[in-house]
Design a protein around this motif. Structure first.
Motif, PDB file in Angstrom:
ATOM      1  N   GLN A   1      -2.128  -0.425 -28.236  1.00 32.87           N
ATOM      2  CA  GLN A   1      -2.241   0.921 -28.900  1.00 32.87           C
ATOM      3  C   GLN A   1      -1.068   1.121 -29.644  1.00 32.87           C
ATOM      4  OE1 GLN A   1      -1.887   3.792 -25.606  1.00 32.87           O
ATOM      5  NE2 GLN A   1      -2.521   5.198 -27.094  1.00 32.87           N
ATOM      6  N   PHE A   2      -1.439   1.670 -30.817  1.00 30.82           N
ATOM      7  CA  PHE A   2      -0.592   2.137 -32.020  1.00 30.82           C
ATOM      8  C   PHE A   2       0.072   3.362 -31.774  1.00 30.82           C
ATOM      9  CE2 PHE A   2      -3.767  -0.991 -33.564  1.00 30.82           C
ATOM     10  CZ  PHE A   2      -2.916  -1.838 -34.190  1.00 30.82           C
ATOM     11  N   ASN A   3       1.257   3.550 -32.297  1.00 33.17           N
ATOM     12  CA  ASN A   3       2.051   4.804 -32.337  1.00 33.17           C
ATOM     13  C   ASN A   3       1.840   5.652 -33.719  1.00 33.17           C
ATOM     14  OD1 ASN A   3       3.944   6.882 -31.735  1.00 33.17           O
ATOM     15  ND2 ASN A   3       5.488   5.527 -31.002  1.00 33.17           N
ATOM     16  N   PHE A   4       1.139   7.023 -33.598  1.00 30.85           N
ATOM     17  CA  PHE A   4       1.071   7.556 -34.668  1.00 30.85           C
ATOM     18  C   PHE A   4       2.050   8.613 -34.898  1.00 30.85           C
ATOM     19  CE2 PHE A   4      -3.112   5.714 -33.671  1.00 30.85           C
ATOM     20  CZ  PHE A   4      -3.831   5.728 -34.974  1.00 30.85           C
ATOM     21  N   ARG A   5       3.011   8.507 -34.215  1.00 31.45           N
ATOM     22  CA  ARG A   5       4.259   9.682 -34.446  1.00 31.45           C
ATOM     23  C   ARG A   5       4.829   9.471 -35.735  1.00 31.45           C
ATOM     24  NH1 ARG A   5       3.920   8.533 -29.105  1.00 31.45           N
ATOM     25  NH2 ARG A   5       4.351   9.973 -27.386  1.00 31.45           N
ATOM     26  N   GLU A   6       5.235  10.631 -36.299  1.00 30.03           N
ATOM     27  CA  GLU A   6       5.884  10.738 -37.679  1.00 30.03           C
ATOM     28  C   GLU A   6       6.847   9.727 -37.543  1.00 30.03           C
ATOM     29  OE1 GLU A   6       8.105  14.175 -40.492  1.00 30.03           O
ATOM     30  OE2 GLU A   6       7.123  14.639 -38.552  1.00 30.03           O
ATOM     31  N   GLY A   7       7.091   9.224 -38.718  1.00 32.98           N
ATOM     32  CA  GLY A   7       8.041   7.942 -38.985  1.00 32.98           C
ATOM     33  C   GLY A   7       7.733   6.666 -38.620  1.00 32.98           C
ATOM     34  N   ARG A   8       6.592   6.645 -37.872  1.00 31.55           N
ATOM     35  CA  ARG A   8       6.339   5.249 -37.345  1.00 31.55           C
ATOM     36  C   ARG A   8       5.447   4.466 -38.488  1.00 31.55           C
ATOM     37  NH1 ARG A   8       9.074   3.014 -33.185  1.00 31.55           N
ATOM     38  NH2 ARG A   8      10.042   4.721 -31.796  1.00 31.55           N
TER      39      ARG A   8
ATOM     40  N   ASP B   1       8.501   5.423 -27.575  1.00 33.38           N
ATOM     41  CA  ASP B   1       9.624   4.368 -28.007  1.00 33.38           C
ATOM     42  C   ASP B   1       9.001   3.153 -28.133  1.00 33.38           C
ATOM     43  OD1 ASP B   1      11.870   3.398 -28.615  1.00 33.38           O
ATOM     44  OD2 ASP B   1      12.962   3.621 -26.535  1.00 33.38           O
ATOM     45  N   PHE B   2       8.322   2.993 -29.382  1.00 29.10           N
ATOM     46  CA  PHE B   2       7.442   1.765 -29.468  1.00 29.10           C
ATOM     47  C   PHE B   2       6.467   1.847 -30.811  1.00 29.10           C
ATOM     48  CE2 PHE B   2       4.480   4.468 -27.302  1.00 29.10           C
ATOM     49  CZ  PHE B   2       3.198   4.283 -28.063  1.00 29.10           C
ATOM     50  N   ASP B   3       6.298   0.757 -31.497  1.00 29.07           N
ATOM     51  CA  ASP B   3       5.140   0.719 -32.539  1.00 29.07           C
ATOM     52  C   ASP B   3       3.988   0.373 -32.018  1.00 29.07           C
ATOM     53  OD1 ASP B   3       7.133   1.512 -34.902  1.00 29.07           O
ATOM     54  OD2 ASP B   3       8.022  -0.544 -34.326  1.00 29.07           O
ATOM     55  N   ILE B   4       3.952  -0.519 -31.231  1.00 30.18           N
ATOM     56  CA  ILE B   4       2.569  -1.127 -30.465  1.00 30.18           C
ATOM     57  C   ILE B   4       3.057  -1.280 -29.163  1.00 30.18           C
ATOM     58  CG2 ILE B   4       0.992  -2.641 -30.425  1.00 30.18           C
ATOM     59  CD1 ILE B   4       1.938  -3.573 -33.471  1.00 30.18           C
ATOM     60  N   VAL B   5       2.124  -0.924 -28.069  1.00 29.15           N
ATOM     61  CA  VAL B   5       2.483  -1.131 -26.926  1.00 29.15           C
ATOM     62  C   VAL B   5       1.044  -1.896 -26.207  1.00 29.15           C
ATOM     63  CG1 VAL B   5       1.398   1.079 -26.196  1.00 29.15           C
ATOM     64  CG2 VAL B   5       2.871  -0.283 -24.550  1.00 29.15           C
ATOM     65  N   VAL B   6       1.503  -2.798 -25.464  1.00 27.36           N
ATOM     66  CA  VAL B   6       0.334  -3.528 -24.735  1.00 27.36           C
ATOM     67  C   VAL B   6      -0.152  -2.716 -23.480  1.00 27.36           C
ATOM     68  CG1 VAL B   6      -0.253  -5.619 -23.542  1.00 27.36           C
ATOM     69  CG2 VAL B   6       1.270  -5.745 -25.368  1.00 27.36           C
ATOM     70  N   GLY B   7      -1.208  -1.902 -23.666  1.00 30.51           N
ATOM     71  CA  GLY B   7      -1.406  -0.983 -22.637  1.00 30.51           C
ATOM     72  C   GLY B   7      -2.832  -1.421 -22.061  1.00 30.51           C
TER      73      GLY B   7
ATOM     74  N   MET C   1       7.552  -5.241 -44.991  1.00 32.51           N
ATOM     75  CA  MET C   1       7.620  -4.279 -43.679  1.00 32.51           C
ATOM     76  C   MET C   1       8.781  -4.685 -43.180  1.00 32.51           C
ATOM     77  SD  MET C   1       5.000  -2.348 -43.359  1.00 32.51           S
ATOM     78  CE  MET C   1       3.318  -2.098 -43.969  1.00 32.51           C
ATOM     79  N   PRO C   2       9.653  -3.656 -42.295  1.00 36.09           N
ATOM     80  CA  PRO C   2      10.544  -3.849 -41.513  1.00 36.09           C
ATOM     81  C   PRO C   2       9.854  -4.418 -40.157  1.00 36.09           C
ATOM     82  CG  PRO C   2      10.399  -1.821 -42.383  1.00 36.09           C
ATOM     83  CD  PRO C   2       9.085  -2.219 -42.591  1.00 36.09           C
ATOM     84  N   PRO C   3      10.575  -4.853 -39.282  1.00 39.94           N
ATOM     85  CA  PRO C   3      10.167  -5.466 -37.984  1.00 39.94           C
ATOM     86  C   PRO C   3       9.435  -4.124 -36.964  1.00 39.94           C
ATOM     87  CG  PRO C   3      12.466  -5.939 -38.266  1.00 39.94           C
ATOM     88  CD  PRO C   3      12.018  -4.856 -39.473  1.00 39.94           C
ATOM     89  N   LEU C   4       8.522  -4.583 -36.281  1.00 37.04           N
ATOM     90  CA  LEU C   4       7.803  -3.838 -35.684  1.00 37.04           C
ATOM     91  C   LEU C   4       8.262  -4.184 -34.028  1.00 37.04           C
ATOM     92  CD1 LEU C   4       4.079  -4.228 -37.001  1.00 37.04           C
ATOM     93  CD2 LEU C   4       5.767  -2.354 -37.267  1.00 37.04           C
ATOM     94  N   VAL C   5       8.121  -3.168 -33.256  1.00 38.98           N
ATOM     95  CA  VAL C   5       8.744  -3.295 -31.803  1.00 38.98           C
ATOM     96  C   VAL C   5       7.546  -3.130 -31.072  1.00 38.98           C
ATOM     97  CG1 VAL C   5       9.925  -2.188 -29.964  1.00 38.98           C
ATOM     98  CG2 VAL C   5      10.606  -1.891 -32.294  1.00 38.98           C
ATOM     99  N   LEU C   6       7.056  -4.168 -29.999  1.00 37.36           N
ATOM    100  CA  LEU C   6       5.937  -4.581 -29.474  1.00 37.36           C
ATOM    101  C   LEU C   6       6.353  -4.154 -27.840  1.00 37.36           C
ATOM    102  CD1 LEU C   6       3.064  -5.351 -28.813  1.00 37.36           C
ATOM    103  CD2 LEU C   6       4.004  -7.447 -28.594  1.00 37.36           C
TER     104      LEU C   6
END
Length: 533
Positions: free
Chosen positions: A289-296, A426-432, A376-381
């Motif tokens: 699942q991807f994070n759509f919050r502002e700044g992500r 608190d994530f960019d991508i989450v395993v859900g 691209m900066p690092p992505l947090v999984l």
């Protein structure tokens, strides 16, 4: 559930060596011993969201309807009911009792449902009551809780008004957020309500007689349950709490617990020992699942499309997970979701994205231009902390590095901590993952609607919301099927998630434990009708 499900921390109920005496089952006492992967994060039915809490609550509580021995909807606290396009009415049985002996009344449902939609409760499942008139407006703080369209006509008659027609409402009443609660008990304990076994009441077939946090839970047969004659097991003891699949399997081999989930590290040994290995398709979908919050960064569609183009669910399932029964996922709707005579996705076959490295790199270049980035900066999984979770997370990390040159930093967390981080975004991508809460495709379709608090990535689409509303309100099967097809199209086009696999439980079970039912809905496993032979 639904509820938030994570395969590597689902309830794991171990099995036993058949040729030796066992402490795992006791026919004389009708007692069974199990293990939990983790303790329930919350047993407040109006707040709980996860599979383990659902398992415990489904044994100690009961709604208006429940699931019977064959998985069918059947009478619970309500002995009869009437469903109409504008609402529903339920007539409660007079012998339904709380564990302190007082009757379960219609007012207990009115109070619980009002509390669930009250913004002060902050229930992530408030949305599941939105079919009831005014529930959504109350949840947004626009109306008082007394405006909810539910009324206790008298102590044993409950009337419900709908905001729009709701053909699946009866299924909702078996879900944990619809369970009753006694106002005097909730008010007495306040924030501590349901935090210990003696800070709540029970109206189901069992009571929680022991809860040593992070160590031990015991369910004991409820002598005041209205249908206690149909309940054979006197005790379900859970003195082991560990998410280590190997440790659980060793408990099973030692004859100390009555069921065990198997993984790739234990399946071979179970087969060699001659255990009867069983399989259960859970109906749960797992996804990124991807994070759509502002700044992500992941709010950028081109970046999501780039990741989508290199994701191959079949490779994950057959080369990484490697468990029988687990299926690659290409749709929001698992194969267990029905649409007419067969799986819903067979009615409107889902569009699939094929692995396309050239196109993926084009999408990535477009994302960098749109974001004004040379690199691209690092992505947090965000992922779980079990060995299985680590294996999957490392695969995603390797894939995105190898194919797209993306740096992925894995944030491994315990189940409870991960839920908290998901809630905060608190994530960019989450395993859900998601397990069905009720027997209708809407249990998956509305997961990414803008009003659903379980939409942890905060995806928002007016078009998606439009089709969810149609599926919610229509009594026309063809119209609902079209709505589900459009929802699946948007999942592919907008990429709020990437489906990865449909889960299956491979497990062993003591042969003298009979009548235990694996359940897609209503808490799994279900021991209401189990017995020790």
């Amino acid at each position: 559930m639904a509820r938030q499900v994570l395969l590597w921390i689902l309830i794991c109920l171990p099995a036993v060596v058949v040729a030796q005496p066992s402490a795992a089952v006791d026919a004389q006492r009708q007692r069974v011993v199990l293990a939990l992967a983790t303790e329930p994060p919350s047993l407040d039915a109006m707040v709980a969201t996860d599979q383990i809490s659902s398992f415990v609550l489904s044994h100690v509580m009961e709604g208006l309807l429940q699931y019977g021995p064959s998985g069918e909807l059947t009478a619970g606290v309500a002995q009869r009911w009437e469903l109409r396009p504008d609402g529903a009415r339920f007539w409660l049985r007079r012998d339904a009792r709380w564990s302190d002996g007082k009757p379960v009344t219609a007012n207990d449902f009115v109070f619980a449902w009002r509390r669930a939609v009250n913004p002060e409760t902050a229930s992530q499942y408030a949305f599941i009551l939105y079919p009831i008139a005014n529930a959504e407006a109350i949840s947004r703080g626009e109306l008082p809780v007394a405006a909810l369209g539910v009324e206790a006509v008298n102590d044993y008659e409950l009337a419900v008004r709908f905001s729009a027609p709701c053909p699946y409402f009866l299924s909702l009443t078996a879900f944990m957020t619809y369970y009753p609660a006694r106002e005097d008990v909730v008010q007495r304990w306040g924030r501590a309500y349901a935090s210990d076994h003696d800070k709540m009441l029970y109206n189901g077939p069992y009571t929680l007689s022991r809860w040593v946090h992070s160590a031990h839970l015991t369910l004991s047969k409820n002598p005041r349950y209205w249908n206690r004659g149909a309940v054979a097991l006197s005790e379900i003891d859970m003195p082991y709490i560990t998410s280590d699949a190997g440790a659980q399997y060793n408990l099973f081999k030692d004859g100390r617990i009555a069921m065990a989930a198997l993984d790739t590290g234990t399946l071979g040994d179970a087969v060699e020992r001659g255990y009867e290995v069983q399989q259960f398709l859970t109906g749960s979908l797992f996804f990124l699942q991807f994070n759509f919050r502002e700044g992500r960064l992941t709010a950028n569609k081109a970046l999501r499309k780039a990741i989508q183009a290199v994701m191959d669910p079949a490779l994950l399932v057959y080369k990484v997970i490697g468990l029988p029964g687990v299926l690659p996922a290409y749709s929001l709707f698992p194969m267990t979701v029905r649409g007419g005579e067969g799986p819903l996705r067979d009615v409107h076959p889902e569009p699939r994205i094929r692995y396309d490295l050239r196109r993926a790199r084009q999408w990535l270049a477009q994302a960098q231009r749109e974001l004004g980035l040379e690199r691209m900066p690092p992505l947090v999984l965000l992922a779980g902390d079990s060995p299985r979770a680590a294996q999957e997370a490392e695969y995603f990390q390797y894939l995105l590095s190898k194919a797209l040159g993306l740096e992925v930093r894995i944030d491994a967390q315990t189940f409870k901590q991960r839920l908290e981080k998901m809630g905060r975004g608190d994530f960019d991508i989450v395993v859900g993952g998601w397990g069905p809460d009720f027997d209708d495709a809407l249990t998956f379709a509305d997961l990414f609607s803008s009003w659903n608090e379980n939409n942890r990535g905060r995806y928002r689409s007016d078009e998606y919301d439009h089709w969810v509303r149609i599926a919610q309100q229509s009594f026309e099967p063809a119209q609902r099927l079209r709505a589900f097809a459009e929802i699946q199209r948007l999942v592919v086009e907008d990429v709020p998630i990437l489906p990865t696999y449909e889960s299956a439980n491979i497990y062993v079970q003591h042969p003298r434990l009979q009548g235990m039912r694996r359940s897609i809905f209503g808490g799994d496993p279900n021991f209401r009708y189990a017995r020790v032979q």
